[in-house]
Design a protein around this motif. Structure first.
Motif: not given
Length: 196
Positions: A116-129
């Motif tokens: 699911x992270x891969x499906x929304x990778x751009x969003x998770x680039x922010x969240x996983x900071x």
């Protein structure tokens, strides 16, 4: 740094105080269904570092082979003790170990599976900071997520197209509002919800 010290201290105290609950839960899981007491699932953590999230096992062994990664409604893969552990959220207590190890925080965006992270990778680039957490705004809103998914004709589509995008938006809101005071408010609200 202050948040990490809080996580370290409170997770240590939590493990120290709750060990009888952890022990009894582990024994109940082992006695009522074959397999390990703990369930490990790979989730994506801080800076896209994968880690194994820990929970008490609430489903039959190899449940992912019998269904998907989504649990909807009264899923037949859930064990009798599993229903109780899920309802009370006791199944989440082993995540205190994840917090103690620094893989998670008490409050932060809920960690997702890599798919699911891969499906929304751009969003998770922010969240996983930030470190993922045991609770956040979305955890409170979707406390009864499996029941919501149980009402759907297609739980997978409902999750990926409706619930997960909303969770991501709420996680971004958490990051914008993040502070020790806000974390304490979310922890307090989570404890109150567990008592309902």
């Amino acid at each position: 740094m202050m948040k990490r010290m809080f996580d370290l201290l409170v997770s240590f105290c939590g493990l120290l105080l709750l060990w009888p609950v952890l022990l009894v839960s582990a024994v109940l899981v082992k006695l009522t269904s074959p397999g390990p007491a703990l369930y490990r699932q790979q989730r994506m953590g801080l800076n896209f570092q994968p880690f194994d999230i820990l929970k008490f096992r609430t489903m039959v062994v190899d449940a992912h082979k019998l269904g998907g990664q989504i649990t909807a409604g009264r899923d037949p893969r859930i064990t009798s003790v599993g229903h109780f552990l899920r309802k009370t959220k006791i199944d989440e207590l082993p995540q205190l170990i994840n917090v103690f190890k620094g893989e998670m925080s008490f409050v932060g965006p809920r960690p997702e599976v890599p798919r699911y992270v891969e499906m929304f990778r751009d969003d998770y680039a922010e969240l996983l900071k930030v470190r993922p957490g045991i609770t956040d705004i979305a955890s409170l809103k979707y406390r009864h997520e499996s029941e919501l998914l149980g009402e759907s004709d297609n739980p997978e589509t409902t999750y990926t197209q409706v619930i997960l995008p909303d969770k991501i938006a709420l996680a971004k809101e958490y990051i914008r509002r993040s502070s020790i005071l806000f974390d304490l408010q979310l922890i307090f609200k989570t404890v109150l919800r567990m008592a309902e």
